[in-house]
Design a protein around this motif. Structure first.
Motif, PDB file in Angstrom:
ATOM      1  N   PRO A  75       0.757  -1.011   0.044  1.00 55.35           N
ATOM      2  CA  PRO A  75       0.050   0.050  -0.061  1.00 55.35           C
ATOM      3  C   PRO A  75       0.753   1.166   0.058  1.00 55.35           C
ATOM      4  O   PRO A  75       2.080   1.347   0.578  1.00 55.35           O
ATOM      5  N   PHE A  76       0.467   2.432  -0.240  1.00 57.46           N
ATOM      6  CA  PHE A  76       1.096   3.620  -0.765  1.00 57.46           C
ATOM      7  C   PHE A  76       1.816   4.019   0.753  1.00 57.46           C
ATOM      8  O   PHE A  76       2.763   4.469   0.809  1.00 57.46           O
ATOM      9  N   GLY A  77       1.119   4.121   1.632  1.00 57.17           N
ATOM     10  CA  GLY A  77       1.544   4.504   3.019  1.00 57.17           C
ATOM     11  C   GLY A  77       2.753   3.688   3.602  1.00 57.17           C
ATOM     12  O   GLY A  77       3.574   4.222   4.055  1.00 57.17           O
ATOM     13  N   LYS A  78       2.534   2.488   3.255  1.00 54.05           N
ATOM     14  CA  LYS A  78       3.697   1.502   3.832  1.00 54.05           C
ATOM     15  C   LYS A  78       4.954   1.945   2.835  1.00 54.05           C
ATOM     16  O   LYS A  78       6.036   1.970   3.588  1.00 54.05           O
ATOM     17  N   MET A  79       4.719   2.156   1.793  1.00 51.45           N
ATOM     18  CA  MET A  79       5.846   2.284   0.854  1.00 51.45           C
ATOM     19  C   MET A  79       6.487   3.658   1.215  1.00 51.45           C
ATOM     20  O   MET A  79       7.584   3.744   1.055  1.00 51.45           O
ATOM     21  N   LEU A  80       5.809   4.598   1.304  1.00 48.79           N
ATOM     22  CA  LEU A  80       6.037   5.924   1.759  1.00 48.79           C
ATOM     23  C   LEU A  80       7.092   5.855   2.968  1.00 48.79           C
ATOM     24  O   LEU A  80       7.768   6.564   3.101  1.00 48.79           O
ATOM     25  N   TRP A  81       6.545   5.259   3.989  1.00 52.49           N
ATOM     26  CA  TRP A  81       7.128   5.032   5.280  1.00 52.49           C
ATOM     27  C   TRP A  81       8.651   4.377   4.908  1.00 52.49           C
ATOM     28  O   TRP A  81       9.655   4.803   5.654  1.00 52.49           O
ATOM     29  N   MET A  82       8.558   3.576   4.049  1.00 54.74           N
ATOM     30  CA  MET A  82       9.860   2.638   3.591  1.00 54.74           C
ATOM     31  C   MET A  82      10.769   3.643   3.008  1.00 54.74           C
ATOM     32  O   MET A  82      11.827   3.668   3.355  1.00 54.74           O
ATOM     33  N   LEU A  83       9.981   4.315   2.111  1.00 55.28           N
ATOM     34  CA  LEU A  83      11.072   5.497   1.537  1.00 55.28           C
ATOM     35  C   LEU A  83      11.790   6.562   2.213  1.00 55.28           C
ATOM     36  O   LEU A  83      12.885   6.856   2.211  1.00 55.28           O
ATOM     37  N   LEU A  84      11.021   6.808   3.271  1.00 51.36           N
ATOM     38  CA  LEU A  84      11.358   8.061   4.303  1.00 51.36           C
ATOM     39  C   LEU A  84      12.213   7.588   5.509  1.00 51.36           C
ATOM     40  O   LEU A  84      12.837   8.287   6.101  1.00 51.36           O
ATOM     41  N   ALA A  85      12.439   6.002   5.666  1.00 48.28           N
ATOM     42  CA  ALA A  85      12.976   5.520   6.615  1.00 48.28           C
ATOM     43  C   ALA A  85      14.731   5.780   6.516  1.00 48.28           C
ATOM     44  O   ALA A  85      15.176   5.957   7.546  1.00 48.28           O
ATOM     45  N   GLY A  86      14.975   6.154   5.247  1.00 50.51           N
ATOM     46  CA  GLY A  86      16.447   6.591   5.118  1.00 50.51           C
ATOM     47  C   GLY A  86      16.602   7.977   5.569  1.00 50.51           C
ATOM     48  O   GLY A  86      17.983   8.329   5.264  1.00 50.51           O
ATOM     49  N   THR A  87      15.597   8.553   5.820  1.00 52.50           N
ATOM     50  CA  THR A  87      16.189  10.271   6.391  1.00 52.50           C
ATOM     51  C   THR A  87      15.890  10.270   7.832  1.00 52.50           C
ATOM     52  O   THR A  87      16.423  11.225   8.402  1.00 52.50           O
ATOM     53  N   ILE A  88      15.386   9.323   8.335  1.00 50.97           N
ATOM     54  CA  ILE A  88      15.496   9.238  10.089  1.00 50.97           C
ATOM     55  C   ILE A  88      16.493   8.444  10.691  1.00 50.97           C
ATOM     56  O   ILE A  88      16.257   7.244  10.271  1.00 50.97           O
ATOM     57  N   PRO A  89      17.368   8.948  11.495  1.00 56.78           N
ATOM     58  CA  PRO A  89      18.060   8.011  12.121  1.00 56.78           C
ATOM     59  C   PRO A  89      17.643   6.732  12.719  1.00 56.78           C
ATOM     60  O   PRO A  89      16.677   6.974  13.503  1.00 56.78           O
ATOM     61  N   THR A  90      17.971   5.665  12.627  1.00 52.63           N
ATOM     62  CA  THR A  90      17.833   4.308  13.001  1.00 52.63           C
ATOM     63  C   THR A  90      16.624   3.870  12.485  1.00 52.63           C
ATOM     64  O   THR A  90      16.157   2.512  12.507  1.00 52.63           O
ATOM     65  N   ALA A  91      15.663   4.684  11.943  1.00 52.15           N
ATOM     66  CA  ALA A  91      14.295   4.203  11.184  1.00 52.15           C
ATOM     67  C   ALA A  91      14.554   3.125  10.061  1.00 52.15           C
ATOM     68  O   ALA A  91      13.682   2.026  10.197  1.00 52.15           O
ATOM     69  N   ALA A  92      15.573   3.266   9.603  1.00 53.35           N
ATOM     70  CA  ALA A  92      15.929   2.513   8.256  1.00 53.35           C
ATOM     71  C   ALA A  92      16.166   0.871   8.903  1.00 53.35           C
ATOM     72  O   ALA A  92      15.685  -0.232   8.351  1.00 53.35           O
ATOM     73  N   PHE A  93      16.563   0.705  10.082  1.00 50.04           N
ATOM     74  CA  PHE A  93      16.989  -0.684  10.738  1.00 50.04           C
ATOM     75  C   PHE A  93      15.434  -1.272  11.129  1.00 50.04           C
ATOM     76  O   PHE A  93      15.395  -2.604  10.884  1.00 50.04           O
ATOM     77  N   PHE A  94      14.727  -0.243  11.694  1.00 45.50           N
ATOM     78  CA  PHE A  94      13.437  -1.140  12.111  1.00 45.50           C
ATOM     79  C   PHE A  94      12.490  -1.212  10.948  1.00 45.50           C
ATOM     80  O   PHE A  94      11.967  -2.343  11.042  1.00 45.50           O
ATOM     81  N   VAL A  95      12.351  -0.334  10.138  1.00 47.53           N
ATOM     82  CA  VAL A  95      11.446  -0.842   8.653  1.00 47.53           C
ATOM     83  C   VAL A  95      11.978  -1.923   8.063  1.00 47.53           C
ATOM     84  O   VAL A  95      11.257  -2.558   7.685  1.00 47.53           O
ATOM     85  N   GLU A  96      13.518  -2.089   7.915  1.00 44.98           N
ATOM     86  CA  GLU A  96      14.006  -3.060   7.108  1.00 44.98           C
ATOM     87  C   GLU A  96      13.573  -4.304   7.816  1.00 44.98           C
ATOM     88  O   GLU A  96      13.036  -5.325   7.174  1.00 44.98           O
TER      89      GLU A  96
END
Length: 111
Positions: free
Chosen positions: A70-91
């Motif tokens: 869904p668009f919302g989940k994909m958007l959160w996945m795309l933005l995770a690379g701009t918030i420190p440590t978020a990329a690890f949790f989203v991945e």
């Protein structure tokens, strides 16, 4: 969908996440602690993160579109690379959601 799509995304999520943490530490050292040597570090890591984040965006979008997210989940996945440590949790969350699809598709090994 092939497992390699997920693997590429996971590698770039970790690379982007580590660089963003280093960039955050460098910015704290530069602006809050007034460390004079941090300026070059912040420049180099910032440029590296910027270029690699673009690759992360492409791979995350590729994974999201192939997994029909869904668009919302994909958007959160795309933005995770701009918030420190978020990329690890989203991945980790994305991997847990998509792993069962790969296990179901895996072909049995013949002896």
């Amino acid at each position: 969908m092939k497992r390699s799509v997920l693997t590429r995304y996971r590698v770039m999520a970790y690379v982007t996440g580590v660089l963003l943490i280093l960039l955050t530490i460098g910015c704290v050292a530069k602006y809050l602690l007034n460390v004079s040597g941090a300026t070059g570090f912040v420049s180099i890591v910032g440029i590296a993160h910027g270029w690699l984040y673009v690759i992360y965006l492409v791979l995350a979008f590729d994974l999201g579109s192939k997994a029909k997210m869904p668009f919302g989940k994909m958007l959160w996945m795309l933005l995770a690379g701009t918030i420190p440590t978020a990329a690890f949790f989203v991945e980790r969350r994305i991997t847990r959601e998509l792993e069962p699809q790969f296990e179901a598709v895996a072909e049995p090994v013949q002896a």
